[in-house]
Design a protein around this motif. Sequence first.
Motif, PDB file in Angstrom:
ATOM      1  N   LEU A 111       0.807  -1.213   0.000  1.00 51.56           N
ATOM      2  CA  LEU A 111       0.000   0.000   0.000  1.00 51.56           C
ATOM      3  C   LEU A 111       0.849   1.275   0.000  1.00 51.56           C
ATOM      4  O   LEU A 111       0.346   2.355  -0.289  1.00 51.56           O
ATOM      5  CB  LEU A 111      -0.911   0.015   1.221  1.00 51.56           C
ATOM      6  CG  LEU A 111      -2.086  -0.962   1.198  1.00 51.56           C
ATOM      7  CD1 LEU A 111      -2.752  -1.008   2.567  1.00 51.56           C
ATOM      8  CD2 LEU A 111      -3.084  -0.579   0.118  1.00 51.56           C
ATOM      9  N   TYR A 112       2.108   1.152   0.310  1.00 50.35           N
ATOM     10  CA  TYR A 112       2.943   2.334   0.460  1.00 50.35           C
ATOM     11  C   TYR A 112       3.534   2.771  -0.875  1.00 50.35           C
ATOM     12  O   TYR A 112       3.907   1.942  -1.704  1.00 50.35           O
ATOM     13  CB  TYR A 112       4.035   2.083   1.494  1.00 50.35           C
ATOM     14  CG  TYR A 112       3.470   2.035   2.897  1.00 50.35           C
ATOM     15  CD1 TYR A 112       2.814   0.894   3.359  1.00 50.35           C
ATOM     16  CD2 TYR A 112       3.550   3.138   3.728  1.00 50.35           C
ATOM     17  CE1 TYR A 112       2.265   0.859   4.625  1.00 50.35           C
ATOM     18  CE2 TYR A 112       3.015   3.110   5.013  1.00 50.35           C
ATOM     19  CZ  TYR A 112       2.369   1.961   5.442  1.00 50.35           C
ATOM     20  OH  TYR A 112       1.820   1.936   6.704  1.00 50.35           O
ATOM     21  N   ASP A 113       3.645   4.083  -1.033  1.00 45.69           N
ATOM     22  CA  ASP A 113       4.044   4.653  -2.319  1.00 45.69           C
ATOM     23  C   ASP A 113       5.539   4.926  -2.423  1.00 45.69           C
ATOM     24  O   ASP A 113       6.099   4.895  -3.523  1.00 45.69           O
ATOM     25  CB  ASP A 113       3.280   5.963  -2.552  1.00 45.69           C
ATOM     26  CG  ASP A 113       1.782   5.763  -2.478  1.00 45.69           C
ATOM     27  OD1 ASP A 113       1.157   6.302  -1.531  1.00 45.69           O
ATOM     28  OD2 ASP A 113       1.237   5.065  -3.342  1.00 45.69           O
ATOM     29  N   TYR A 114       6.161   5.258  -1.321  1.00 44.16           N
ATOM     30  CA  TYR A 114       7.584   5.600  -1.328  1.00 44.16           C
ATOM     31  C   TYR A 114       8.290   4.836  -0.205  1.00 44.16           C
ATOM     32  O   TYR A 114       7.720   4.623   0.863  1.00 44.16           O
ATOM     33  CB  TYR A 114       7.780   7.107  -1.137  1.00 44.16           C
ATOM     34  CG  TYR A 114       7.142   7.939  -2.217  1.00 44.16           C
ATOM     35  CD1 TYR A 114       5.910   8.550  -2.016  1.00 44.16           C
ATOM     36  CD2 TYR A 114       7.778   8.114  -3.444  1.00 44.16           C
ATOM     37  CE1 TYR A 114       5.320   9.309  -3.001  1.00 44.16           C
ATOM     38  CE2 TYR A 114       7.190   8.877  -4.445  1.00 44.16           C
ATOM     39  CZ  TYR A 114       5.956   9.464  -4.217  1.00 44.16           C
ATOM     40  OH  TYR A 114       5.378  10.215  -5.209  1.00 44.16           O
ATOM     41  N   TRP A 115       9.542   4.509  -0.466  1.00 46.91           N
ATOM     42  CA  TRP A 115      10.347   3.743   0.486  1.00 46.91           C
ATOM     43  C   TRP A 115      11.724   4.367   0.636  1.00 46.91           C
ATOM     44  O   TRP A 115      12.284   4.916  -0.320  1.00 46.91           O
ATOM     45  CB  TRP A 115      10.510   2.302   0.000  1.00 46.91           C
ATOM     46  CG  TRP A 115       9.248   1.522   0.087  1.00 46.91           C
ATOM     47  CD1 TRP A 115       8.236   1.488  -0.835  1.00 46.91           C
ATOM     48  CD2 TRP A 115       8.846   0.674   1.155  1.00 46.91           C
ATOM     49  NE1 TRP A 115       7.231   0.672  -0.398  1.00 46.91           N
ATOM     50  CE2 TRP A 115       7.574   0.145   0.823  1.00 46.91           C
ATOM     51  CE3 TRP A 115       9.434   0.298   2.360  1.00 46.91           C
ATOM     52  CZ2 TRP A 115       6.894  -0.729   1.659  1.00 46.91           C
ATOM     53  CZ3 TRP A 115       8.765  -0.583   3.192  1.00 46.91           C
ATOM     54  CH2 TRP A 115       7.513  -1.087   2.842  1.00 46.91           C
ATOM     55  N   GLY A 116      12.255   4.233   1.850  1.00 49.94           N
ATOM     56  CA  GLY A 116      13.641   4.610   2.077  1.00 49.94           C
ATOM     57  C   GLY A 116      14.571   3.472   1.719  1.00 49.94           C
ATOM     58  O   GLY A 116      14.130   2.386   1.324  1.00 49.94           O
ATOM     59  N   GLN A 117      15.857   3.715   1.881  1.00 55.08           N
ATOM     60  CA  GLN A 117      16.864   2.727   1.487  1.00 55.08           C
ATOM     61  C   GLN A 117      17.143   1.696   2.579  1.00 55.08           C
ATOM     62  O   GLN A 117      17.777   0.673   2.318  1.00 55.08           O
ATOM     63  CB  GLN A 117      18.172   3.442   1.112  1.00 55.08           C
ATOM     64  CG  GLN A 117      19.068   3.819   2.290  1.00 55.08           C
ATOM     65  CD  GLN A 117      18.538   4.969   3.118  1.00 55.08           C
ATOM     66  OE1 GLN A 117      17.563   5.633   2.766  1.00 55.08           O
ATOM     67  NE2 GLN A 117      19.190   5.216   4.256  1.00 55.08           N
ATOM     68  N   GLY A 118      16.681   1.969   3.784  1.00 55.32           N
ATOM     69  CA  GLY A 118      16.853   1.026   4.881  1.00 55.32           C
ATOM     70  C   GLY A 118      18.040   1.358   5.766  1.00 55.32           C
ATOM     71  O   GLY A 118      19.028   1.950   5.311  1.00 55.32           O
ATOM     72  N   THR A 119      17.932   0.976   7.032  1.00 52.43           N
ATOM     73  CA  THR A 119      19.033   1.136   7.978  1.00 52.43           C
ATOM     74  C   THR A 119      19.125  -0.143   8.799  1.00 52.43           C
ATOM     75  O   THR A 119      18.121  -0.699   9.232  1.00 52.43           O
ATOM     76  CB  THR A 119      18.827   2.377   8.874  1.00 52.43           C
ATOM     77  OG1 THR A 119      19.972   2.557   9.714  1.00 52.43           O
ATOM     78  CG2 THR A 119      17.585   2.256   9.754  1.00 52.43           C
TER      79      THR A 119
END
Length: 125
Positions: A111-119
């Motif tokens: 459902l999410y439109d944008y994502w970060g690169q992760g940590t």
Amino acid sequence: QVQLVESGGGLVQAGDSLRLSCAASARTFSTYAMGWFRQAPGKEREFVAAITWSLGSTVYTDSVKGRFTISRDNAKKTVYLQLNSLKPEDTAVYYCAARTSYTTTLRAAWLYDYWGQGTQVTVSS
């Protein structure tokens, strides 16, 4: 286009705490909710917590209730995840995500439109 940048991960011992941050970089930022997900090696990405941007309503997966706290700073366009009483099973890459329009559930990654690169969060026993 919205860019999400996570920070705050690290290597800690069981019982320690960390605070993850996710800053949104966009000239205009309109979002319905922000969420945190995590993915451990060999496992599927799983929902951790989410918060609605306007009202600040929160939802958590059962395994982190009472230990993790999600919050947001609207002025800074930043969402936080406070991780307390960390356990080795919390070890994973943690991702933040943004949902731009209303939805009845915030637990599904698709459902999410944008994502970060992760940590990366690593908890040693």
